[in-house]
Motif scaffolding. Structure first.
Motif, PDB file in Angstrom:
ATOM      1  N   ASP A 176       0.842  -1.198   0.000  1.00 30.99           N
ATOM      2  CA  ASP A 176       0.000   0.000   0.000  1.00 30.99           C
ATOM      3  C   ASP A 176       0.876   1.247   0.000  1.00 30.99           C
ATOM      4  O   ASP A 176       1.762   1.396   0.848  1.00 30.99           O
ATOM      5  CB  ASP A 176      -0.864  -0.038   1.278  1.00 30.99           C
ATOM      6  CG  ASP A 176      -2.023   0.930   1.244  1.00 30.99           C
ATOM      7  OD1 ASP A 176      -2.092   1.772   0.329  1.00 30.99           O
ATOM      8  OD2 ASP A 176      -2.872   0.834   2.148  1.00 30.99           O
ATOM      9  N   SER A 179      -3.399   5.879   1.388  1.00 30.41           N
ATOM     10  CA  SER A 179      -4.561   6.490   0.737  1.00 30.41           C
ATOM     11  C   SER A 179      -4.210   7.876   0.199  1.00 30.41           C
ATOM     12  O   SER A 179      -3.661   8.709   0.909  1.00 30.41           O
ATOM     13  CB  SER A 179      -5.715   6.580   1.731  1.00 30.41           C
ATOM     14  OG  SER A 179      -6.898   6.759   1.007  1.00 30.41           O
ATOM     15  N   GLY A 180      -4.515   8.085  -1.071  1.00 26.95           N
ATOM     16  CA  GLY A 180      -4.245   9.377  -1.697  1.00 26.95           C
ATOM     17  C   GLY A 180      -2.775   9.589  -2.006  1.00 26.95           C
ATOM     18  O   GLY A 180      -2.347  10.733  -2.214  1.00 26.95           O
TER      19      GLY A 180
HETATM   20  C1  1GP Z   1      -5.353   2.864   1.007  1.00 30.59           C
HETATM   21  O1  1GP Z   1      -4.822   1.154  -0.553  1.00 30.59           O
HETATM   22  C2  1GP Z   1      -5.809   1.994  -0.113  1.00 30.59           C
HETATM   23  O2  1GP Z   1      -4.967   2.167   2.131  1.00 30.59           O
HETATM   24  C3  1GP Z   1      -6.447   2.773  -1.221  1.00 30.59           C
HETATM   25  O3  1GP Z   1      -5.764   3.958  -1.551  1.00 30.59           O
HETATM   26  O4  1GP Z   1      -7.523   5.697  -1.291  1.00 30.59           O
HETATM   27  O5  1GP Z   1      -5.448   6.163  -2.622  1.00 30.59           O
HETATM   28  O6  1GP Z   1      -7.201   4.603  -3.480  1.00 30.59           O
HETATM   29  P1  1GP Z   1      -6.539   5.152  -2.286  1.00 30.59           P
END
Ligand code: 1GP
Length: 254
Positions: A176, A179-180
């Motif tokens: 990962d 997020s963002g």
């Molecule tokens: C975050 O992998 C996830 O922990 C999803 O990322 O919100 O950037 O799509 P996004």
């Protein structure tokens, strides 16, 4: 212990089928937006919902899940940032150990504290090696975890970490960028990791366009997770789903 969803994930991997997961942050949805999200997801044949986040402030997780479950059969999998995000209404739990970091609390500490409660929940438990990769800017996960992410160009570190996770008995690897993330994980890194593990590989963080999702699948991702981009434009679900499923090595009928 139950293994229904994991079994399905493993079979899909075996068959070369790619899966699309929509990440729902309980802080960012209300009843109306859940309804819309669910109906678009059913139409677009989304495979899974992940629910959770590194920091969840609202307290309506149970209600969110119940609302989703009442209107579709898409499995709801918890992606918890802390043990407080465990709900018996979900189908399964990513039992995350932050194997890219060296913070003992997120490797094993919180698991010990929450073990009796997690076991009692009756959820399907999926031991997951969670690897945070530098996404070009500090994300909530990198700040909250107090752990250094894997540098974006250190493919060998990612590969060795994933291999170690698999040999320690993890059933899934989730890489990962957060997020963002400004920069999603590169195809080089995905390829390197995918070639060295046999368990399903989940990729997420900063994926905003269907082409990138497609390329990630071709590089070896088995499951693509998208949250932010869909929060901004829910109509993306359809294109993302089509791109991910079209990258499957076999016809995707389900
Ligand atoms: C975050 O992998 C996830 O922990 C999803 O990322 O919100 O950037 O799509 P996004």
């Amino acid at each position: 212990m139950k293994q229904v969803i994991y079994q399905q994930l493993a079979e899909r991997k075996q068959a070369g089928k790619k899966s699309f997961t929509v990440l729902i942050d309980p802080d960012k949805v209300d009843n109306a937006s859940i309804d819309q999200l669910v109906s678009l997801s059913v139409e677009a044949k989304v495979d899974y919902f992940f629910l959770g986040g590194s920091l969840v402030i609202s307290s309506h997780l149970d209600e969110c899940i119940q609302q989703i479950k009442a209107s579709c059969d898409i499995p709801v999998i918890l992606f918890p940032g802390s043990p407080s995000q465990v709900s018996k209404y979900a189908d399964a739990l990513l039992y995350l150990s932050l194997i890219s970091g060296r913070n003992p609390e997120l490797l094993i500490g919180q698991h010990v504290i929450s073990a009796p409660f997690v076991k009692k929940s009756g959820l399907e438990i999926m031991p997951t090696g969670y690897m945070v990769v530098d996404g070009g800017a500090p994300t909530t996960v990198s700040y909250i975890s107090n752990a250094t992410p894997i540098p974006a160009d250190k493919n060998e570190i990612a590969m060795c970490t994933a291999m170690a996770g698999e040999m320690l008995g993890m059933k899934l690897i989730y890489m990962d960028a957060g997020s963002g993330a400004k920069r999603p994980i590169t195809e080089h890194m995905i390829e390197k990791v995918a070639r060295h593990i046999e368990i399903p590989l989940i990729i997420g963080g900063g994926i905003t366009d269907p082409e990138k999702a497609y390329r990630n699948c071709k590089a070896g991702a088995d499951v693509i997770v998208i949250g932010n981009a869909i929060e901004k434009d829910v109509s993306l679900i359809k294109e993302m789903s089509a791109a991910i499923h079209s990258s499957s090595l076999v016809q995707h009928n389900s």
